[in-house]
Design an enzyme around this catalytic site. Structure first.
Site, PDB file in Angstrom:
ATOM      1  N   ASN A   8       0.765  -1.105  -0.047  1.00 21.73           N
ATOM      2  CA  ASN A   8       0.015   0.032   0.062  1.00 21.73           C
ATOM      3  C   ASN A   8       0.934   1.230  -0.136  1.00 21.73           C
ATOM      4  OD1 ASN A   8      -2.080   1.966   0.379  1.00 21.73           O
ATOM      5  ND2 ASN A   8      -2.726   0.969   2.335  1.00 21.73           N
ATOM      6  N   ARG A  90      -2.054  -1.854  -4.033  1.00 22.13           N
ATOM      7  CA  ARG A  90      -3.386  -1.081  -3.929  1.00 22.13           C
ATOM      8  C   ARG A  90      -3.371   0.078  -4.743  1.00 22.13           C
ATOM      9  NH1 ARG A  90      -5.037   3.103   0.478  1.00 22.13           N
ATOM     10  NH2 ARG A  90      -6.907   3.583  -0.158  1.00 22.13           N
ATOM     11  N   HIS A 179     -12.400   2.891  -1.012  1.00 18.30           N
ATOM     12  CA  HIS A 179     -12.414   1.858   0.153  1.00 18.30           C
ATOM     13  C   HIS A 179     -13.088   0.632  -0.204  1.00 18.30           C
ATOM     14  CE1 HIS A 179     -12.684   5.446   3.223  1.00 18.30           C
ATOM     15  NE2 HIS A 179     -11.517   4.948   3.182  1.00 18.30           N
ATOM     16  N   ASN A 210     -10.449   7.508   9.594  1.00 17.57           N
ATOM     17  CA  ASN A 210     -10.106   9.037   9.100  1.00 17.57           C
ATOM     18  C   ASN A 210     -10.485   9.332   7.773  1.00 17.57           C
ATOM     19  OD1 ASN A 210      -8.679  11.506   9.543  1.00 17.57           O
ATOM     20  ND2 ASN A 210      -7.294  10.927   8.191  1.00 17.57           N
ATOM     21  N   ARG A 240     -12.222  16.057   5.587  1.00 18.63           N
ATOM     22  CA  ARG A 240     -13.033  16.131   4.830  1.00 18.63           C
ATOM     23  C   ARG A 240     -14.472  16.586   5.187  1.00 18.63           C
ATOM     24  NH1 ARG A 240     -11.121  10.935   2.642  1.00 18.63           N
ATOM     25  NH2 ARG A 240      -9.113  11.284   1.710  1.00 18.63           N
ATOM     26  N   ARG A 285     -10.775  10.306  18.582  1.00 18.36           N
ATOM     27  CA  ARG A 285     -10.349  10.251  19.888  1.00 18.36           C
ATOM     28  C   ARG A 285     -10.448  11.421  20.731  1.00 18.36           C
ATOM     29  NH1 ARG A 285      -5.872   5.871  18.830  1.00 18.36           N
ATOM     30  NH2 ARG A 285      -5.789   7.268  17.153  1.00 18.36           N
ATOM     31  N   GLU A 381      -7.710  -5.410   4.422  1.00 10.11           N
ATOM     32  CA  GLU A 381      -7.399  -5.173   3.083  1.00 10.11           C
ATOM     33  C   GLU A 381      -6.378  -5.842   2.452  1.00 10.11           C
ATOM     34  OE1 GLU A 381      -8.343  -0.385   2.244  1.00 10.11           O
ATOM     35  OE2 GLU A 381      -8.298  -0.771   4.240  1.00 10.11           O
TER      36      GLU A 381
HETATM   37  P1  AMP Z   1      -8.252   4.808  10.609  1.00 11.22           P
HETATM   38  O1  AMP Z   1      -8.136   5.964   9.479  1.00 11.22           O
HETATM   39  O2  AMP Z   1      -9.060   3.619   9.839  1.00 11.22           O
HETATM   40  O3  AMP Z   1      -6.858   4.467  10.896  1.00 11.22           O
HETATM   41  O4  AMP Z   1      -8.953   5.402  11.872  1.00 11.22           O
HETATM   42  C1  AMP Z   1      -8.666   6.649  12.404  1.00 11.22           C
HETATM   43  C2  AMP Z   1      -9.546   7.191  13.195  1.00 11.22           C
HETATM   44  O5  AMP Z   1     -10.038   6.080  14.158  1.00 11.22           O
HETATM   45  C3  AMP Z   1      -9.144   8.240  14.048  1.00 11.22           C
HETATM   46  O6  AMP Z   1     -10.249   9.363  13.975  1.00 11.22           O
HETATM   47  C4  AMP Z   1      -8.883   7.755  15.410  1.00 11.22           C
HETATM   48  O7  AMP Z   1      -9.195   8.788  16.641  1.00 11.22           O
HETATM   49  C5  AMP Z   1     -10.208   6.572  15.439  1.00 11.22           C
HETATM   50  N1  AMP Z   1     -10.003   5.862  16.636  1.00 11.22           N
HETATM   51  C6  AMP Z   1      -8.844   4.796  16.793  1.00 11.22           C
HETATM   52  N2  AMP Z   1      -9.248   4.347  17.951  1.00 11.22           N
HETATM   53  C7  AMP Z   1     -10.252   4.929  18.589  1.00 11.22           C
HETATM   54  C8  AMP Z   1     -11.035   4.644  19.828  1.00 11.22           C
HETATM   55  N3  AMP Z   1     -10.426   3.755  20.782  1.00 11.22           N
HETATM   56  N4  AMP Z   1     -11.945   5.556  20.140  1.00 11.22           N
HETATM   57  C9  AMP Z   1     -12.425   6.401  19.130  1.00 11.22           C
HETATM   58  N5  AMP Z   1     -11.806   6.503  17.879  1.00 11.22           N
HETATM   59  C10 AMP Z   1     -10.807   5.987  17.674  1.00 11.22           C
END
Ligand code: AMP
Length: 393
Positions: A8, A90, A179, A210, A240, A285, A381
């Site tokens: 990736n 990817r 996605h 994200n 976004r 978070r 993925e």
């Molecule tokens: P990703 O792009 O899939 O890596 O997801 C990132 C997002 O997941 C960010 O907004 C993080 O704050 C959220 N995230 C990860 N762990 C937690 C958690 N324990 N509680 C709330 N959001 C989380």
């Protein structure tokens, strides 16, 4: 038994996982970060919790891949480069052309490069990485796995925008989604978990990270998805905006003295969403734990947009058997999952607070009586990429 690497590549990073196939066993994984910048970070995890770390200047992807292959040999993860029989890459944009994953030949690379118009930051970099693999591993089969392929089953009624038809006919301006590999993986897992053929199921998959997108999967096929021509559309995301009335753009530009539409679109991509509303962070978070009115609103708006997409897809499919949560927020944010489902309970879904009290573990999180099943499925993925390589090799 053979080894397959899933790649990736971002503009300044390279994430990878090495699988033993067909067992789908992860034997090593890692990431090269800050490629092209000073102090690049090179990490490999392998064996029984072993780790290799290095900080050095890695100027380009070619050097990163060369170093990766050398280090894997040094650490005896592989004994020779030839062991890597397959490499899956990817690719962000496959346009209307790539309806499935594709074995790489010169024509395919040129097509990927030609699709750069749809993903200027990604496709050229990804094509370059494939060329490096061809050079360094001449015996390896390279396969491209597209973020958009899963959504090529969308009917015209869902992929066309309500704009003059000539813009689609002349320029292919339409919804492509993203996605796809994640939505495909979790919808297939959902069918396995429910013990039913996917052809008989209506599923709404919520990839909430994200970047976030919602997909209506009817009978195993994506029939609609929330992202659009680019990943900017759909629900509120980390940075976004998601869906917006286009006429607000010239209005803001006029008021703020912004003269370049690209700058305005950049604001929608990079400075909006949770970050824009809360003024605190793009990270869920941090937004959840901040005690301000704006941060609370940001979370409410995020949940609201997800609920509205789920609702519209239940309507589009005229029913739903399962709702799936995945990606960073979907896998980990317990309250977010609860609040989203509680707000749409009319559809016949009910969260089980005890079962929902978990992070990153595959399981059903709705009550036994819930008519619509709610599932938490960590996305994978990489394994999907490795499977596609195995199939096409
Ligand atoms: P990703 O792009 O899939 O890596 O997801 C990132 C997002 O997941 C960010 O907004 C993080 O704050 C959220 N995230 C990860 N762990 C937690 C958690 N324990 N509680 C709330 N959001 C989380």
């Amino acid at each position: 038994m053979s080894k397959t690497i899933a790649i990736n590549a971002g503009s300044s990073s390279l994430k990878w996982q090495l699988f033993e196939m067909p067992e789908e066993k992860v034997i090593a994984k890692g990431i090269v970060e800050r490629i092209g910048l000073k102090d690049s970070i090179f990490t490999i995890k392998y064996g029984e919790g072993q780790k290799y770390n290095d900080v050095l200047d890695i100027n380009d992807h070619e050097f990163a891949i060369h170093m990766l292959l050398e280090k894997m040999t040094e650490l005896h993860i592989i004994e020779s480069f030839d062991e890597i029989e397959g490499a899956g890459h990817r690719i962000v944009a496959g346009g209307e052309f790539f309806k499935t994953s594709a074995k790489i030949d010169e024509e395919a690379i040129q097509k990927i490069e030609a699709l750069a118009e749809f993903a200027p930051l990604h496709n050229p970099a990804e094509a370059k990485v494939i060329r490096v693999f061809e050079k360094l591993l001449p015996k390896t089969t390279n396969v491209a796995v597209f973020d958009t392929s899963f959504h090529t089953t969308m009917p015209a009624v869902n992929y066309l925008y309500s704009i003059p038809m000539e813009y689609y006919e002349k320029h292919k301006a339409r919804k492509y989604g993203a996605h796809g590999t994640s939505h495909r993986y979790v919808s297939e897992r959902a069918a396995d978990m429910l013990g039913k053929p996917i052809e008989e199921l209506k599923i709404v998959t919520c990839h909430l990270g994200n970047g976030a997108s919602i997909t209506a999967v009817d009978g195993g096929k994506s029939i609609d998805t929330s992202m659009g021509f680019t990943p900017l559309a759909g629900v509120t995301m980390g940075t976004r905006s998601g869906d917006i009335d286009a006429s607000v753009l010239p209005y803001i530009m006029d008021k703020e003295g912004i003269t370049d539409i690209k700058e305005m679109v950049n604001i929608l991509n990079k400075k909006s969403g949770l970050l824009g509303i809360s003024g605190i962070s793009s990270d869920m978070r941090e937004v959840e734990s901040a005690d301000t009115e704006e941060a609370k609103l940001a979370v409410e708006i995020f949940n609201n947009r997800v609920q509205k997409y789920i609702g519209s897809y239940v309507a589009a499919m005229n029913g739903v058997d399962a709702i799936v949560f995945t990606a960073g927020i979907g896998e980990n944010a317990i309250e977010t999952r609860r609040d989203i489902i509680n707000g749409i309970s009319w559809f016949g879904c009910e969260i089980d607070d005890e079962k929902n009290n978990v992070r990153g573990e595959e399981r059903v999180i709705s009550t036994d009586d819930s008519k619509v099943k709610v599932l938490l499925i960590p996305t994978d993925e990489e394994v999907m990429i490795a499977r596609d390589v195995e199939e096409l090799k």
